[in-house]
Motif scaffolding. Structure first.
Motif, short mmCIF file in Angstrom:
data_model
loop_
_atom_site.label_atom_id
_atom_site.label_comp_id
_atom_site.label_asym_id
_atom_site.label_seq_id
_atom_site.Cartn_x
_atom_site.Cartn_y
_atom_site.Cartn_z
N ARG A 280 -15.72 9.74 -16.37
CA ARG A 280 -15.15 10.64 -17.39
C ARG A 280 -13.74 10.16 -17.71
NH1 ARG A 280 -16.11 16.20 -18.89
NH2 ARG A 280 -17.78 16.22 -17.33
N HIS A 281 -13.55 9.58 -18.88
CA HIS A 281 -12.22 9.13 -19.28
C HIS A 281 -12.20 8.90 -20.79
CE1 HIS A 281 -14.35 5.22 -18.63
NE2 HIS A 281 -13.66 4.85 -19.71
N GLY A 282 -11.00 8.89 -21.36
CA GLY A 282 -10.83 8.58 -22.78
C GLY A 282 -11.51 9.57 -23.70
N GLY A 283 -11.73 10.79 -23.25
CA GLY A 283 -12.34 11.81 -24.09
C GLY A 283 -13.86 11.82 -24.06
N PHE A 284 -14.48 10.95 -23.24
CA PHE A 284 -15.94 10.87 -23.18
C PHE A 284 -16.40 10.76 -21.73
CE2 PHE A 284 -14.83 9.09 -27.34
CZ PHE A 284 -15.68 9.82 -28.17
N VAL A 285 -17.68 11.06 -21.53
CA VAL A 285 -18.35 10.69 -20.29
C VAL A 285 -19.15 9.43 -20.60
CG1 VAL A 285 -20.02 11.35 -18.54
CG2 VAL A 285 -18.49 13.08 -19.49
N TRP A 286 -18.91 8.38 -19.79
CA TRP A 286 -19.54 7.08 -20.00
C TRP A 286 -20.61 6.84 -18.95
CZ3 TRP A 286 -18.19 3.66 -23.92
CH2 TRP A 286 -17.03 3.98 -24.65
N LEU A 287 -21.67 6.14 -19.35
CA LEU A 287 -22.70 5.69 -18.43
C LEU A 287 -22.67 4.16 -18.35
CD1 LEU A 287 -25.68 7.91 -19.66
CD2 LEU A 287 -24.06 8.40 -17.81
N ARG A 288 -22.97 3.65 -17.18
CA ARG A 288 -22.99 2.20 -16.98
C ARG A 288 -24.43 1.73 -16.86
NH1 ARG A 288 -20.48 -1.00 -11.78
NH2 ARG A 288 -22.41 -0.24 -10.85
N GLN A 289 -24.82 0.80 -17.74
CA GLN A 289 -26.18 0.28 -17.76
C GLN A 289 -26.23 -1.11 -17.12
OE1 GLN A 289 -27.49 -1.89 -21.12
NE2 GLN A 289 -29.45 -0.82 -21.28
N PRO A 290 -26.97 -1.30 -16.00
CA PRO A 290 -27.11 -2.64 -15.43
C PRO A 290 -27.85 -3.57 -16.40
CG PRO A 290 -27.80 -0.95 -13.87
CD PRO A 290 -27.66 -0.28 -15.21
N ARG A 291 -27.35 -4.80 -16.52
CA ARG A 291 -27.98 -5.79 -17.40
C ARG A 291 -28.18 -7.09 -16.63
NH1 ARG A 291 -27.91 -4.48 -22.70
NH2 ARG A 291 -27.78 -6.64 -23.42
N TYR A 298 -22.14 -0.32 -21.52
CA TYR A 298 -21.55 1.01 -21.37
C TYR A 298 -21.82 1.83 -22.62
CZ TYR A 298 -19.13 -1.27 -17.53
OH TYR A 298 -18.84 -1.96 -16.38
N ILE A 299 -22.14 3.11 -22.42
CA ILE A 299 -22.49 3.98 -23.55
C ILE A 299 -21.95 5.38 -23.28
CG2 ILE A 299 -24.74 4.70 -22.62
CD1 ILE A 299 -25.82 4.37 -25.52
N THR A 300 -21.49 6.05 -24.32
CA THR A 300 -21.04 7.44 -24.17
C THR A 300 -22.26 8.35 -24.14
OG1 THR A 300 -20.80 7.68 -26.56
CG2 THR A 300 -18.83 7.05 -25.32
N CYS A 301 -22.19 9.41 -23.32
CA CYS A 301 -23.29 10.36 -23.26
C CYS A 301 -22.86 11.78 -23.53
CB CYS A 301 -23.99 10.30 -21.90
SG CYS A 301 -22.99 10.93 -20.53
N ARG A 302 -21.52 12.01 -23.55
CA ARG A 302 -21.03 13.38 -23.70
C ARG A 302 -19.59 13.38 -24.18
NH1 ARG A 302 -23.11 17.87 -21.26
NH2 ARG A 302 -24.35 16.60 -19.80
N ASP A 303 -19.23 14.36 -24.99
CA ASP A 303 -17.84 14.61 -25.35
C ASP A 303 -17.19 15.35 -24.19
OD1 ASP A 303 -15.44 15.84 -26.33
OD2 ASP A 303 -16.15 15.51 -28.37
N ALA A 304 -16.21 14.72 -23.54
CA ALA A 304 -15.61 15.30 -22.34
C ALA A 304 -14.78 16.55 -22.64
CB ALA A 304 -14.74 14.25 -21.64
N ARG A 305 -14.38 16.72 -23.89
CA ARG A 305 -13.56 17.88 -24.23
C ARG A 305 -14.39 19.11 -24.53
NH1 ARG A 305 -10.79 13.77 -28.29
NH2 ARG A 305 -13.02 13.33 -28.34
#
Length: 314
Positions: A280-291, A298-305
């Motif tokens: 959770r940073h920069g106003g979003f919740v980020w997910l990390r996708q193994p490649r 990396y992709i946003t999944c939620r507005d942290a605010r």
């Protein structure tokens, strides 16, 4: 865990007393890379106030000593000015041609595509007949082509990538695998030196060529436990969690967990993304996708605010 030698990098945030360097020695560290300067004579004009004592006491403990410069340049002449500042102070502090002089290229002040500027910095050092040079940066800078490995003058390459089993960049000479190696009651940066560039005094550059040619082999896999939570090189806290996220709208998949990171693809609604960690940073919740090749998307999944999700979790 591994037979590769350890090298620590330190700055004014770390101690300068003899006991600290003896503790490093006792834990198997072979060399230290000391921050010497930052910026240029007409810019930051920064000199690490502990550098002299750190160099002296590291050598007294039997460690090899090298130096690095934290880059703030943008443009060729700016890079040369910073190289002059670094070289002037490094040599004044007693770092001779046997020491590696490295440039730390990670600051947002640098040009987005920084290869040419970094090379201008390194070329100045080489022009002074200092051939043992290197460049340090985060793996993401290589993934995003901010630094192009094949075009860099320095051929050892010192790369930071934490919590992984490999550096994530091919043919890396030195890998900073953690920023929390425990020594002397504190956590510090620690690297594996695969080819001995920093830890074996017999290895270095002569006439622009490696004095000892290192046979290129597949990067060894090193098992490093991944903690449940960790702080990455950008200062963001990540939490280990495996799951799947079903996109409810089109979203960018990026090479980094920043809204200005390079885009891998625009994923349409309905795509399922598997992830192994979140932050959770920069106003979003980020997910990390193994490649593939130990890289990550990396992709946003939620507005942290507002806590509004951009899809659903499976």
């Amino acid at each position: 865990m591994t037979s590769f030698p350890l090298v620590a990098d330190i700055s004014s945030y770390q101690p300068d007393e003899p006991a600290f360097f003896q503790a490093l020695k006792n834990q198997g560290v072979k060399a230290v890379i000391v921050k010497i300067t930052q910026g240029s004579a007409d810019g930051d004009a920064y000199i690490n106030p502990k550098a002299k004592a750190q160099i002296t006491n590291a050598r007294a403990a039997g460690l090899l000593v090298h130096g690095y410069h934290y880059a703030r340049f943008n443009g060729r002449q700016d890079a040369i000015n910073e190289a002059k500042w670094f070289y002037q102070n490094a040599t004044a502090l007693g770092l001779g041609k046997e020491s590696v002089l490295a440039v730390d290229a990670e600051d947002d002040a640098l040009a987005h595509y920084a290869t040419a500027d970094v090379n201008a910095f390194l070329q100045y050092l080489i022009d002074q007949q200092h051939l043992n040079v290197d460049v340090y940066s985060m793996a993401s800078w290589f993934w995003e082509k901010r630094l192009i490995q094949s075009e860099l003058i320095a051929k050892n390459d010192w790369v930071a990538n934490y919590g992984k089993s490999q550096p994530g960049i091919p043919n890396v000479g030195t890998w900073q695998f953690t920023n929390s190696f425990s020594v002397f009651g504190t956590g510090i940066d620690m690297s594996y030196d695969f080819h001995g560039y920093y830890t074996d005094p017999k290895i270095g550059y002569a006439d622009g060529q490696l004095a000892i040619q290192v046979e290129q082999a597949p990067m060894p896999k090193i098992e490093i436990p991944v903690p449940d939570s960790w702080v990455d090189e950008l200062g963001d806290t990540w939490h280990k969690e495996k799951g799947s996220f079903l996109l409810g709208m089109p979203l960018h998949l990026r090479w980094g967990a920043r809204t200005d990171s390079a885009i891998i693809a625009m994923l349409p609604a309905g795509v399922i993304v598997s992830y192994d960690a979140w932050s959770r940073h920069g106003g979003f919740v980020w997910l990390r996708q193994p490649r593939a090749n130990h890289q990550y998307g990396y992709i946003t999944c939620r507005d942290a605010r507002t806590d509004q999700a951009f899809g659903t979790f499976a």
